[in-house]
Design a protein around this motif. Structure first.
Motif, PDB file in Angstrom:
ATOM      1  N   ALA A  49       0.854  -1.191   0.000  1.00 26.33           N
ATOM      2  CA  ALA A  49       0.000   0.000   0.000  1.00 26.33           C
ATOM      3  C   ALA A  49       0.887   1.237   0.000  1.00 26.33           C
ATOM      4  CB  ALA A  49      -0.910   0.013   1.215  1.00 26.33           C
ATOM      5  N   SER A  50       0.424   2.261  -0.692  1.00 25.06           N
ATOM      6  CA  SER A  50       1.132   3.536  -0.712  1.00 25.06           C
ATOM      7  C   SER A  50       0.939   4.236   0.627  1.00 25.06           C
ATOM      8  CB  SER A  50       0.593   4.422  -1.840  1.00 25.06           C
ATOM      9  OG  SER A  50      -0.680   4.919  -1.484  1.00 25.06           O
ATOM     10  N   PRO A  51       1.703   5.296   0.891  1.00 25.33           N
ATOM     11  CA  PRO A  51       1.483   6.058   2.121  1.00 25.33           C
ATOM     12  C   PRO A  51       0.066   6.612   2.230  1.00 25.33           C
ATOM     13  CG  PRO A  51       3.599   6.642   1.171  1.00 25.33           C
ATOM     14  CD  PRO A  51       2.882   5.765   0.166  1.00 25.33           C
ATOM     15  N   GLN A  52      -0.591   6.823   1.086  1.00 22.74           N
ATOM     16  CA  GLN A  52      -1.975   7.318   1.087  1.00 22.74           C
ATOM     17  C   GLN A  52      -2.989   6.184   1.189  1.00 22.74           C
ATOM     18  OE1 GLN A  52       0.301   8.090  -1.470  1.00 22.74           O
ATOM     19  NE2 GLN A  52       0.948   9.925  -0.383  1.00 22.74           N
ATOM     20  N   GLY A  53      -2.510   4.948   1.274  1.00 23.33           N
ATOM     21  CA  GLY A  53      -3.400   3.805   1.425  1.00 23.33           C
ATOM     22  C   GLY A  53      -3.860   3.180   0.130  1.00 23.33           C
ATOM     23  N   GLU A  54      -3.332   3.603  -1.011  1.00 25.26           N
ATOM     24  CA  GLU A  54      -3.719   3.000  -2.285  1.00 25.26           C
ATOM     25  C   GLU A  54      -3.083   1.629  -2.422  1.00 25.26           C
ATOM     26  OE1 GLU A  54      -3.860   5.138  -5.858  1.00 25.26           O
ATOM     27  OE2 GLU A  54      -4.181   7.055  -4.856  1.00 25.26           O
ATOM     28  N   PRO A  55      -3.898   0.597  -2.675  1.00 24.76           N
ATOM     29  CA  PRO A  55      -3.351  -0.750  -2.780  1.00 24.76           C
ATOM     30  C   PRO A  55      -2.634  -0.976  -4.099  1.00 24.76           C
ATOM     31  CG  PRO A  55      -5.695  -0.779  -3.205  1.00 24.76           C
ATOM     32  CD  PRO A  55      -5.343   0.633  -2.817  1.00 24.76           C
ATOM     33  N   CYS A  56      -1.678  -1.879  -4.055  1.00 25.86           N
ATOM     34  CA  CYS A  56      -0.956  -2.314  -5.247  1.00 25.86           C
ATOM     35  C   CYS A  56      -0.690  -3.804  -5.075  1.00 25.86           C
ATOM     36  CB  CYS A  56       0.357  -1.549  -5.375  1.00 25.86           C
ATOM     37  SG  CYS A  56       1.392  -2.111  -6.754  1.00 25.86           S
ATOM     38  N   MET A  57      -1.028  -4.592  -6.086  1.00 27.54           N
ATOM     39  CA  MET A  57      -0.751  -6.025  -6.023  1.00 27.54           C
ATOM     40  C   MET A  57      -0.205  -6.459  -7.371  1.00 27.54           C
ATOM     41  SD  MET A  57      -3.102  -9.192  -4.718  1.00 27.54           S
ATOM     42  CE  MET A  57      -4.319  -9.162  -6.006  1.00 27.54           C
ATOM     43  N   VAL A  58       0.965  -7.118  -7.341  1.00 27.26           N
ATOM     44  CA  VAL A  58       1.618  -7.548  -8.573  1.00 27.26           C
ATOM     45  C   VAL A  58       2.153  -8.970  -8.408  1.00 27.26           C
ATOM     46  CG1 VAL A  58       2.283  -5.218  -9.267  1.00 27.26           C
ATOM     47  CG2 VAL A  58       3.849  -6.568  -7.885  1.00 27.26           C
ATOM     48  N   PRO A  59       2.251  -9.701  -9.526  1.00 23.15           N
ATOM     49  CA  PRO A  59       2.903 -11.010  -9.461  1.00 23.15           C
ATOM     50  C   PRO A  59       4.413 -10.818  -9.618  1.00 23.15           C
ATOM     51  CG  PRO A  59       1.990 -10.654 -11.648  1.00 23.15           C
ATOM     52  CD  PRO A  59       1.636  -9.443 -10.825  1.00 23.15           C
ATOM     53  N   LEU A  60       5.173 -11.481  -8.748  1.00 23.97           N
ATOM     54  CA  LEU A  60       6.628 -11.453  -8.821  1.00 23.97           C
ATOM     55  C   LEU A  60       7.166 -12.855  -8.565  1.00 23.97           C
ATOM     56  CD1 LEU A  60       7.458  -8.237  -6.720  1.00 23.97           C
ATOM     57  CD2 LEU A  60       7.568  -8.470  -9.219  1.00 23.97           C
ATOM     58  N   SER A  61       8.304 -13.162  -9.174  1.00 27.29           N
ATOM     59  CA  SER A  61       8.979 -14.433  -8.934  1.00 27.29           C
ATOM     60  C   SER A  61       9.811 -14.333  -7.664  1.00 27.29           C
ATOM     61  CB  SER A  61       9.870 -14.781 -10.122  1.00 27.29           C
ATOM     62  OG  SER A  61       9.091 -14.924 -11.290  1.00 27.29           O
ATOM     63  N   ALA A  65       9.651   0.826   0.263  1.00 26.71           N
ATOM     64  CA  ALA A  65      10.680   1.722   0.787  1.00 26.71           C
ATOM     65  C   ALA A  65      10.115   2.611   1.891  1.00 26.71           C
ATOM     66  CB  ALA A  65      11.266   2.576  -0.341  1.00 26.71           C
ATOM     67  N   VAL A  66       8.821   2.903   1.820  1.00 29.75           N
ATOM     68  CA  VAL A  66       8.176   3.774   2.807  1.00 29.75           C
ATOM     69  C   VAL A  66       7.722   2.998   4.034  1.00 29.75           C
ATOM     70  CG1 VAL A  66       6.216   5.300   3.233  1.00 29.75           C
ATOM     71  CG2 VAL A  66       7.458   5.438   1.081  1.00 29.75           C
ATOM     72  N   ASN A  67       7.022   1.862   3.818  1.00 32.10           N
ATOM     73  CA  ASN A  67       6.414   1.208   4.983  1.00 32.10           C
ATOM     74  C   ASN A  67       7.019  -0.141   5.351  1.00 32.10           C
ATOM     75  OD1 ASN A  67       5.137  -0.709   3.300  1.00 32.10           O
ATOM     76  ND2 ASN A  67       3.379   0.631   3.027  1.00 32.10           N
ATOM     77  N   GLY A  68       7.810  -0.758   4.483  1.00 33.67           N
ATOM     78  CA  GLY A  68       8.529  -1.978   4.842  1.00 33.67           C
ATOM     79  C   GLY A  68       7.688  -3.194   5.163  1.00 33.67           C
ATOM     80  N   ARG A  69       6.426  -3.208   4.712  1.00 29.95           N
ATOM     81  CA  ARG A  69       5.547  -4.355   4.960  1.00 29.95           C
ATOM     82  C   ARG A  69       4.867  -4.773   3.670  1.00 29.95           C
ATOM     83  NH1 ARG A  69       4.249  -4.846  10.664  1.00 29.95           N
ATOM     84  NH2 ARG A  69       3.000  -6.652  10.123  1.00 29.95           N
ATOM     85  N   ALA A  70       4.678  -6.087   3.529  1.00 27.26           N
ATOM     86  CA  ALA A  70       3.973  -6.634   2.369  1.00 27.26           C
ATOM     87  C   ALA A  70       3.187  -7.856   2.802  1.00 27.26           C
ATOM     88  CB  ALA A  70       4.954  -7.020   1.266  1.00 27.26           C
ATOM     89  N   ARG A  71       2.195  -8.174   2.021  1.00 27.00           N
ATOM     90  CA  ARG A  71       1.459  -9.424   2.173  1.00 27.00           C
ATOM     91  C   ARG A  71       1.664 -10.202   0.881  1.00 27.00           C
ATOM     92  NH1 ARG A  71      -4.007  -9.234   5.333  1.00 27.00           N
ATOM     93  NH2 ARG A  71      -2.504  -8.630   6.912  1.00 27.00           N
ATOM     94  N   ALA A 123       8.102  -1.329  -5.193  1.00 24.98           N
ATOM     95  CA  ALA A 123       9.369  -0.946  -4.555  1.00 24.98           C
ATOM     96  C   ALA A 123       9.225   0.374  -3.797  1.00 24.98           C
ATOM     97  CB  ALA A 123      10.475  -0.858  -5.595  1.00 24.98           C
ATOM     98  N   ARG A 124       8.527   1.328  -4.391  1.00 24.80           N
ATOM     99  CA  ARG A 124       8.332   2.622  -3.710  1.00 24.80           C
ATOM    100  C   ARG A 124       7.528   2.452  -2.427  1.00 24.80           C
ATOM    101  NH1 ARG A 124       6.656   4.497  -8.894  1.00 24.80           N
ATOM    102  NH2 ARG A 124       4.620   4.908  -7.981  1.00 24.80           N
ATOM    103  N   ASN A 125       6.447   1.668  -2.478  1.00 19.54           N
ATOM    104  CA  ASN A 125       5.626   1.439  -1.290  1.00 19.54           C
ATOM    105  C   ASN A 125       6.431   0.765  -0.186  1.00 19.54           C
ATOM    106  OD1 ASN A 125       3.476   2.479  -2.738  1.00 19.54           O
ATOM    107  ND2 ASN A 125       2.514   0.488  -3.101  1.00 19.54           N
TER     108      ASN A 125
END
Length: 144
Positions: A30-42, A65-71, A61-63
């Motif tokens: 999620a961006s600092p403004q709370g916008e979700p982003c979901m992508v497929p990665l290997s 760098a700011v919050n350091g968390r992912a699902r 990567a930008r998200n």
């Protein structure tokens, strides 16, 4: 007919097999403004962490760098592994050659020097196939 629920021991073994053998996952941020982003990665699983790579300017990567968390979601919807991760961003130029080689061998992709690697450490892991596994879906940490 739904198969009987797996034991925790079997779900951990199945989860480790999926992490060792699957190549791709869905990474949600999620961006600092709370916008979700979901992508497929290997990814590469090293027994304790997941390693991904992407261009440093993309939203994932930008998200991170700011919050350091992912699902991270691995597997199909009827055999899902869901992982909440703390994320460390590492420059590709500083990665050990054996790690780069292992990543390339597993994923079929060798990131260029301008890419970043994203080392994701599981904070919690859930795995389930059907509704009968939902109550016990949280797996003990560490997985191994």
């Amino acid at each position: 007919m739904t198969a009987p629920a797996r034991t925790t021991t079997q779900r951990v073994a199945d989860t480790l097999h999926r992490l060792e053998h699957d190549v791709d996952a869905w990474v949600a941020t999620a961006s600092p403004q709370g916008e979700p982003c979901m992508v497929p990665l290997s990814f590469l699983w090293d027994g304790a962490t997941l390693l991904f790579s992407t261009a440093p300017g993309n939203p994932t990567a930008r998200n991170l760098a700011v919050n350091g968390r992912a699902r991270v979601g691995v597997g199909p919807t009827r055999d899902v592994v869901l992982i909440e991760c703390a994320v460390e961003s590492l420059p590709a130029a500083g990665m050990a050659p054996d790690v780069v080689d292992a990543f390339a061998a597993k994923t079929g992709f060798r990131p260029g020097p301008k890419y970043v690697y994203l080392r994701m450490t599981p904070l919690w892991v859930q795995a389930w196939r059907e509704v009968n596994e939902l109550a016990e879906r949280e797996l003990p940490q560490p997985l191994a």
